[in-house]
Structure formats: C-alpha cells, structure tokens
Design an enzyme around this catalytic site. Structure first.
Site, PDB file in Angstrom:
ATOM      1  N   GLU A 169       0.834  -1.218   0.000  1.00 20.53           N
ATOM      2  CA  GLU A 169       0.000   0.000   0.000  1.00 20.53           C
ATOM      3  C   GLU A 169       0.869   1.268   0.000  1.00 20.53           C
ATOM      4  OE1 GLU A 169      -3.030  -0.150   3.013  1.00 20.53           O
ATOM      5  OE2 GLU A 169      -3.870  -2.037   2.260  1.00 20.53           O
ATOM      6  N   GLU A 200      -4.877  -9.528   0.890  1.00 17.38           N
ATOM      7  CA  GLU A 200      -5.458  -9.406   2.236  1.00 17.38           C
ATOM      8  C   GLU A 200      -6.951  -9.198   2.112  1.00 17.38           C
ATOM      9  OE1 GLU A 200      -4.115  -6.427   4.966  1.00 17.38           O
ATOM     10  OE2 GLU A 200      -1.995  -6.801   4.574  1.00 17.38           O
TER      11      GLU A 200
END
Length: 333
Positions: free
Chosen positions: A88, A230
């Site tokens: 991220e 995830e």
C-alpha cells in the site's frame, strides 16, 4: 504486526501443516520462518522491509544482497510464489521507487537463475471509481500523471506477474453503513444487489475485485491477474459491525465462495487466489479494530463462536523476525 504473546515460527508452521494451509504471506523476511518452511510445500509471498526500498532503488547491489540472503539459500526447498515490493505504498512517498526496486529485484533473481514473479501490493484506495464495477478506474493521485502506476502495470504485463490487492469490504461498509447493506458485504444476501449491465452482483467482494480488473484493463493491464493479498473482518474493537458473529460469517462465506470456484460476474468460473487476514490478534497494536482480525487464539486454538468452516483452506501468514506476528489464510484447491 505487533504481539508479545504469539507462537514461534516453527509452531505456526506446524499449525499450518496440521490445518492443510497451503499458502502464506510474509511481510518481512525471517530466516527462522524460512527454515521452518523448508520442504513443506507451503507457497510463500515474501516482502523486504519497507525501510529498505530507497536503498534497493539506489543500489542494485543491495537488492542482490537481499536475494542472496533470503531467496537463493531457500529456493530449492521453499515455494516462493511472489515477491511483493511495498504494501500500500502507492500513492505515497515510496511510490516513485517501487518500479525501480521491482526491476532490481527481478534482475537479481534472473542472475541467480530463478524466476519468481516480482510485484507490488496496493489497496482499493488507488481506485478513483469503483462503483459500478464496470466503471472501475485508477485515481489521478494513484496514477500520478501516469508516472507511477501505469509503468508498473506495463511491467507486470510483460513479466506475467499479478497485481496484489488488499480488498476489505468491511471498510466500505463502515464508511457508509446507511447505504451499504450488511448482507451484501457478508455474502448473505439472497439475490442481486448491484445491477451492472448484464452482470449482477450479490456480494461486495466480487464487485471490488471486478472494479480493480476493469481499472487494470483501462490502464493497459488486461492480462494482469489480481491476487487478493489481504481480506478479513475484525471481531472486536468498538466500531460498527466489528463482532465475532460478523467476522465468522464473512470469513466462512468467503472461504466457501472461493472454494466453489464460481468466480466473479466479470470472470465466471475463474479462480481467485485469496489471502485471509489474519491468524492471530495483535495485542500490542493500539486499542481498536486493527488488533482484532485474528482467527486463532495465541495458544493456537479457536472457540466455537470464532471457529471457521474450512479455515485450513484460506490463510495469509504475516510474520516478522523473530516471532510470528500476524497472518492470513488461502484457499487450497
């Protein structure tokens, strides 16, 4: 991940083997964990430390040293599925380095006569539009005037590497609980909730995955696969929807959905590789939902309220050195 009451890497790998967990994600390299993974057949996603990215971009020798330390000695006995550069980090301060590090690590692997796909991990925040799925497009901030993300996508397409994406319907629900139906995010709706042309969506997970696929197509990455690196649901923490019941419902239904191999409305019958976050709660994180995604207690048991159907099928394992810190579960076909 942060925890001071977690099992050792060897204990966690033994747990994974006993539950037939077939794939893990390590967000930081650890020699003890890699040693424990030898000859287990468990697939691994491995990442370098975030703090190392600038060094890897500036010095190819640093990337070579990392590969020689953590990949080469284990390559014959550990199944490395992907190397993820950053988690991220796009958009962000490290974003300008990601492609260079991907290339430097990939070159170091080739020099060692190894082919392991090298990629990066993004969140759904890189999308400027995700509703409806057919309108998915990357945000201007993520593209950063096409200087960051599009060249990465082009590189992934050429190298046949997937894009890793963290997909959390929970956060979308919390942001608009009066608009988004809980059944839609928990896979419990009985019919189509979102009509998108000739496609109908009965759960938000599929809609988010297909929105990312559409955005990739628009950015020139039609052949780039999406791996869900995830996903999960918190069981506690004070925010709306964070209950053991909802966590169990989401995780169980996700496992069933992935194992069914039904695919998504955009790509029916196409399997999705999914990593479920996480194996253990993180008791040293600040109070709130982020410490409460665990599927197992620290003693590696489950209670009846939290127990999952087919938990052995889905896990991503986040591990830090020297002790296991958190994790996720993956569908075993």
């Amino acid at each position: 991940m942060l925890g001071d009451n977690l099992p050792s890497p060897s204990e966690v790998i033994s747990l994974c083997k006993s539950r037939n967990i077939s794939k893990l994600r390590m967000t930081r390299p650890s020699i003890p964990v890699l040693e424990a993974l030898r000859n287990t057949g468990i697939g691994v996603i491995l990442s370098p430390y975030k703090e190392e990215l600038l060094l890897f971009a500036l010095r190819r020798s640093a990337a070579v040293g990392w590969v020689e330390a953590y990949i080469v000695p284990f390559a014959s006995s550990v199944d490395f599925r992907y190397i993820s550069i950053g988690n991220e980090d796009i958009p962000g301060d490290n974003s300008m380095y990601i492609l260079t590090v991907i290339q430097n690590v990939a070159n170091a692997l080739r020099a060692a006569n190894l082919y392991i796909p090298v990629t990066t991990t993004v969140s759904m925040e890189v999308l400027g539009t995700s509703y409806k799925p057919s309108e998915g497009v990357f945000s201007d901030k993520a593209l950063e005037v096409t200087c960051v993300l599009e060249p990465i996508i082009y590189h992934l397409a050429l190298s046949k590497a997937p894009l890793l994406v963290n997909v959390y319907p929970y956060y979308a629900y919390v942001a608009e609980p009066d608009v988004i139906e809980l059944d839609y995010v928990l896979f419990t709706t009985r019919g189509v909730v979102v009509e998108d042309g000739n496609r109908g969506y009965s759960n938000m997970f599929d809609a988010m995955v297909d929105a990312m696929r559409t955005a990739l197509e628009r950015a020139g990455g039609a052949g780039v696969e999406v791996v869900v690196s995830e996903t999960g649901w918190p069981s506690f923490g004070g925010k709306i929807g964070a209950t053991i019941h909802n966590a169990k419902t989401y995780n169980n239904n996700l496992v069933k959905h992935v194992k069914s191999k039904i695919g998504t409305p955009k790509f029916p019958e196409k399997e999705i590789e999914v990593y479920l976050f996480s194996m253990f709660n993180e008791n040293l994180k600040p109070e709130g939902i982020k410490r409460n995604y665990g599927l197992f207690y620290a003693n590696m048991t489950e209670d009846d309220a939290r127990k999952m159907v087919g938990i052995a099928q889905l896990v991503e394992q986040r591990i830090e050195n020297p002790r296991v810190t958190s994790s996720n579960l993956v569908p075993d076909a």
